[in-house]
Design an enzyme around this catalytic site. Structure first.
Site, PDB file in Angstrom:
ATOM      1  N   ASP A 169      -5.603  -3.060  -1.936  1.00  0.00           N
ATOM      2  CA  ASP A 169      -6.992  -2.850  -2.365  1.00  0.00           C
ATOM      3  C   ASP A 169      -7.578  -3.584  -3.618  1.00  0.00           C
ATOM      4  OD1 ASP A 169      -5.569  -0.797  -2.950  1.00  0.00           O
ATOM      5  OD2 ASP A 169      -6.855   0.704  -2.760  1.00  0.00           O
ATOM      6  N   LYS A 210       0.804  -1.147  -0.068  1.00  0.00           N
ATOM      7  CA  LYS A 210       0.242  -0.091  -0.019  1.00  0.00           C
ATOM      8  C   LYS A 210       1.070   1.272  -0.037  1.00  0.00           C
ATOM      9  CE  LYS A 210      -4.153   1.962   0.557  1.00  0.00           C
ATOM     10  NZ  LYS A 210      -5.177   2.136  -0.593  1.00  0.00           N
TER      11      LYS A 210
END
Ligand code: NAD
Length: 368
Positions: free
Chosen positions: A229, A197
């Protein structure tokens, strides 16, 4: 006896003892067919251990675990409501699992996500996506990050209650798990998906810097970077693109449960937690209090954890393969536990009966 191994057995809570009972039978079958002896030493661990011994990871269990060749751990924990009867610090994860991981520095968590083509109908994904099955190795860093960082609660200058949890990694922690991931990639398809991330978290920026350094030692491996994600979506839409995936602790916790969803049940998720000197083996899932005591839990994850132990701790590769084959054959013969019911004529069987069928097939395979 040329090979004798001592194993700490921590049955755990809720469905833990039910699925552990089936997994333990594998050792008997092995001893009947191979020149090997297993001594299983059962120890209290988890919520039950808190109630019986005042600690989730009692000292006597630590002493046994210190001494054995490997540890086989069942799932621990209680329902949300029942957990409230235990002080926060002693609840199963904080009181037992995290201290176990820290004690043996089990930094590399191997979570195979496997569905043979014959089992593809168990997945909730469309057949065109999973008809050829799934074969992914998710490697999760297991002893660092947010789960192990400093924690603080208090009241701030504005009189508001606050909480602070620190996400910390040093470069050694990152490097050691990445080296394992690259080594696995080299033994498989030389493809590594790095899940991070870095668009938000500095910890991911640092993780990726270390990854570039480690990559230099494994130039044949193709690295694909994917934000966590986006990875969650990609695992649903196109899971067959993945071979080896590596990620930090919390990302791995969440995405591996999602993987259980891809397979059709968390009951298909065994795992190995490997440290420099000691390894322990456990299902990836929790103690499933919602189905405890009904003899319907899927023991595949627990039996598969034994297969991983035989291969990774004792070098019994052929025997481990026989365990996987025995379990596959039960599905191929049209049986499953109710978690995998897909309304396609599969005959649903209990935990015990699934175990009976696996042991009978294993007996046959090892005799041939
Ligand atoms: P869970 O993984 O126990 O259960 C989630 C769902 O999966 C439930 O519907 C359950 O019935 C099903 N399931 C899980 N394993 C199964 C199996 N072998 N066969 C059939 N169905 C299965 O997650 P949860 O309900 O969120 O957690 C229950 C407890 O487990 C909590 O106390 C949690 O803290 C603990 N936990 C422990 C571990 C561990 O021991 N490593 C891991 C995760 C959660």
């Amino acid at each position: 006896m040329s090979n004798a191994y001592r194993i700490a057995v921590l049955p755990g809570d809720a469905i833990g003892p039910e699925i552990m009972a089936q997994a333990a039978r594998v050792f008997d079958v092995m001893q009947r067919h191979r020149d090997v002896a297993f001594e299983l030493i059962e120890c209290p661990f988890g919520a039950g251990a808190y109630f019986s011994h005042g600690k989730g990871f009692p000292d006597e269990t630590k002493a046994v675990c210190d001494d054995v060749d490997a540890i086989l751990k069942g799932p621990v924990g209680l329902s949300h409501e029942e957990s409230q009867k235990i002080p926060v610090e002693e609840q199963a994860e904080r009181g037992a699992i995290l201290p176990l991981r820290a004690r043996y520095n089990t930094f590399a968590n191997f979570r195979p996500i496997y569905l043979s083509p014959d089992m593809a109908h168990f997945s909730p994904l469309k057949s065109e996506i999973v008809k050829d099955g799934l074969d992914i190795l998710l490697i999760r860093e297991l002893v660092g990050g947010l789960y192990f960082g400093e924690k603080e609660r208090g009241t701030n200058d504005n009189g508001l209650r606050y909480v602070k949890e620190v996400l910390e990694y040093d470069e050694t922690q990152i490097r050691q798990v990445l080296e394992v991931a690259f080594q696995q990639a080299m033994q498989r398809k030389k493809l590594l998906h790095n899940i991070h991330k870095s668009n938000v978290l500095m910890s991911s920026v640092f993780w990726n810097e270390v990854l570039d350094e480690v990559h230099a030692d494994f130039p044949e491996v193709e690295v694909v970077h994917l934000l966590v994600d986006a990875a969650a979506t990609a695992m649903c839409l196109n899971p067959t693109q993945f071979d080896v995936m590596v990620m930090e602790n919390m990302f791995g916790d969440i995405l591996s449960d999602q993987a259980g969803g891809l397979l059709g049940s968390l009951g298909l998720m065994p795992s190995a937690c490997i440290g420099p000197e000691k390894a322990y083996y456990e299902p990836s899932h929790g103690s499933a209090p919602d189905i405890a005591g009904q003899n319907i839990a899927n023991p595949y994850s627990m039996i598969g954890s034994v297969a991983m132990m035989l291969e990774m701790s004792f070098g019994m590769n052929d025997e481990a393969q026989a365990i996987w084959r025995a379990m596959q054959s039960v599905f191929e013969d049209g049986f499953s536990t109710p978690d995998l019911s897909s309304g396609d004529g599969t005959e649903l069987v209990s935990t015990d009966v699934f175990g009976d069928k696996v042991m009978a097939k294993l007996d046959e395979l090892l005799a041939s």
